[in-house]
Write an enzyme that holds these catalytic residues in place. Sequence first.
Site, PDB file in Angstrom:
ATOM      1  N   ARG A 262      30.563  17.960   5.499  1.00 55.89           N
ATOM      2  CA  ARG A 262      31.742  18.797   4.914  1.00 55.89           C
ATOM      3  C   ARG A 262      31.997  20.566   5.005  1.00 55.89           C
ATOM      4  O   ARG A 262      31.108  20.730   3.390  1.00 55.89           O
ATOM      5  CB  ARG A 262      31.943  18.312   3.987  1.00 55.89           C
ATOM      6  CG  ARG A 262      33.887  18.195   4.234  1.00 55.89           C
ATOM      7  CD  ARG A 262      34.218  17.420   3.030  1.00 55.89           C
ATOM      8  NE  ARG A 262      36.467  17.188   2.769  1.00 55.89           N
ATOM      9  CZ  ARG A 262      36.672  16.401   1.832  1.00 55.89           C
ATOM     10  NH1 ARG A 262      36.338  16.311   0.846  1.00 55.89           N
ATOM     11  NH2 ARG A 262      37.972  16.363   2.374  1.00 55.89           N
TER      12      ARG A 262
ATOM     13  N   ASP B 147      41.188   7.901   1.699  1.00 53.35           N
ATOM     14  CA  ASP B 147      41.309   8.918   1.197  1.00 53.35           C
ATOM     15  C   ASP B 147      41.050   8.494  -0.513  1.00 53.35           C
ATOM     16  O   ASP B 147      41.238   9.355  -1.546  1.00 53.35           O
ATOM     17  CB  ASP B 147      42.096   9.791   1.527  1.00 53.35           C
ATOM     18  CG  ASP B 147      41.799  10.616   0.225  1.00 53.35           C
ATOM     19  OD1 ASP B 147      41.189  11.467   0.484  1.00 53.35           O
ATOM     20  OD2 ASP B 147      42.413  11.913  -0.176  1.00 53.35           O
TER      21      ASP B 147
ATOM     22  N   THR C 203      34.552  17.276  -3.651  1.00 50.01           N
ATOM     23  CA  THR C 203      33.809  18.651  -4.209  1.00 50.01           C
ATOM     24  C   THR C 203      33.522  18.344  -5.639  1.00 50.01           C
ATOM     25  O   THR C 203      32.869  19.175  -5.790  1.00 50.01           O
ATOM     26  CB  THR C 203      35.019  19.456  -3.521  1.00 50.01           C
ATOM     27  OG1 THR C 203      36.108  19.070  -4.896  1.00 50.01           O
ATOM     28  CG2 THR C 203      35.182  19.904  -3.108  1.00 50.01           C
TER      29      THR C 203
ATOM     30  N   HIS D 196      37.928   7.747   5.474  1.00 47.15           N
ATOM     31  CA  HIS D 196      37.889   8.662   4.889  1.00 47.15           C
ATOM     32  C   HIS D 196      37.809   8.303   3.504  1.00 47.15           C
ATOM     33  O   HIS D 196      38.986   7.658   2.986  1.00 47.15           O
ATOM     34  CB  HIS D 196      38.657  10.108   5.684  1.00 47.15           C
ATOM     35  CG  HIS D 196      38.724  10.798   4.323  1.00 47.15           C
ATOM     36  ND1 HIS D 196      37.780  12.368   4.872  1.00 47.15           N
ATOM     37  CD2 HIS D 196      39.135  10.932   3.012  1.00 47.15           C
ATOM     38  CE1 HIS D 196      37.846  12.851   3.919  1.00 47.15           C
ATOM     39  NE2 HIS D 196      39.222  12.704   2.636  1.00 47.15           N
ATOM     40  N   CYS D 197      36.672   8.015   2.769  1.00 44.69           N
ATOM     41  CA  CYS D 197      36.837   7.231   0.875  1.00 44.69           C
ATOM     42  C   CYS D 197      36.460   8.144   0.313  1.00 44.69           C
ATOM     43  O   CYS D 197      34.964   8.798   0.972  1.00 44.69           O
ATOM     44  CB  CYS D 197      37.059   5.985   1.197  1.00 44.69           C
ATOM     45  SG  CYS D 197      35.409   5.848   2.089  1.00 44.69           S
TER      46      CYS D 197
ATOM     47  N   TYR E 123      37.293  20.681   6.619  1.00 46.11           N
ATOM     48  CA  TYR E 123      38.825  20.391   5.579  1.00 46.11           C
ATOM     49  C   TYR E 123      39.579  21.761   5.152  1.00 46.11           C
ATOM     50  O   TYR E 123      39.309  23.036   4.905  1.00 46.11           O
ATOM     51  CB  TYR E 123      38.552  20.250   4.098  1.00 46.11           C
ATOM     52  CG  TYR E 123      40.106  19.799   3.367  1.00 46.11           C
ATOM     53  CD1 TYR E 123      40.925  19.575   3.927  1.00 46.11           C
ATOM     54  CD2 TYR E 123      40.117  19.855   2.098  1.00 46.11           C
ATOM     55  CE1 TYR E 123      42.157  18.179   3.428  1.00 46.11           C
ATOM     56  CE2 TYR E 123      40.810  18.479   1.259  1.00 46.11           C
ATOM     57  CZ  TYR E 123      41.903  18.660   1.116  1.00 46.11           C
ATOM     58  OH  TYR E 123      43.040  18.078   1.226  1.00 46.11           O
TER      59      TYR E 123
END
EC number: 3.1.1.57
Length: 305
Positions: free
Chosen positions: A125, A258, A78, A32-33, A158
């Site tokens: 996502r 992240d 996002t 997750h990055c 999420y």
Amino acid sequence: MSQFEKTPGWMDWYANPSKPRFKLPAGAVDAHCHVFGPGHEFPFAPERKYTPCDASKAQLFALRDHLGFARNVVVQATCHGADNRAMVDACKASGGMARGVATIKRSISDAELQELHDAGVRGVRFNFVKRLVDFTPKDELMEIAARINKLGWHVVIYFEAVDLPELWDFFTALPTTVVVDHMGRPDVAKGVDSEEFALFLKFMREHKNVWSKVSCPERLSVSGPKALDGEQNAYQDVVPFARRVVEEFPDRVLWGTDWPHPNLKEHMPDDGLLVDFIPHIAPTAELQQKLLVDNPMRLYWPEEV
């Protein structure tokens, strides 16, 4: 000079991370990055809720090598909306060592989906964190899920713990593997035995297609200590949550840095010390192997397993 001005108060990523003391197993995946821009090359979306600092693929890959990871899963941020070009560019430049998670709209064509697949995208996502995105109708998301299911992709969700009850029926109807970001953001101040966290564990127990990332202690922690200044016992208040998920569902957990840690205002963790958090939540070599190698490979590089 970037044409985009960063949102005031939001921090840049940590420039000189320490070398982790914990030696990652061979083939470890940072699952997750993100990449942000650079804005002059890959402009941020007009409808974004924040403007980040630039964080390029070259900087991501340098961090990967410094920390000792072999591969990355680059999740669409996002701030780029449904324009996946920066993420796709990172996947294509990785020599097969990065896979992607995209954000897509209902209007995407089958040919465009296939292009994303060929570039290395293996999931989409769906974001339900209201301060980060505008609401997408659930029928549209379900239609997208059905289409990507044919490609063997999964859905990453999420959301925040308080919203799980109202989202339960939608999540449990998804036809794909479902990967939850950051354990559904539990409120760690309520304790590991809270009703909220019990509901999340029930969600995973009753639905074998649900996986969880046990990442982002720096977002969840209330009392710390922070992953700074050589701290080897960072985010102790998050450890019981992540450890419970890892130990109960060892074959359905993932971990990621992240990086570059969007939206942080209080402190920016040292990524080397974040890696040193891993043995606290996955205390045995067997659990570490599953969390960091076996599980992400099965999900993102199944053809190599």
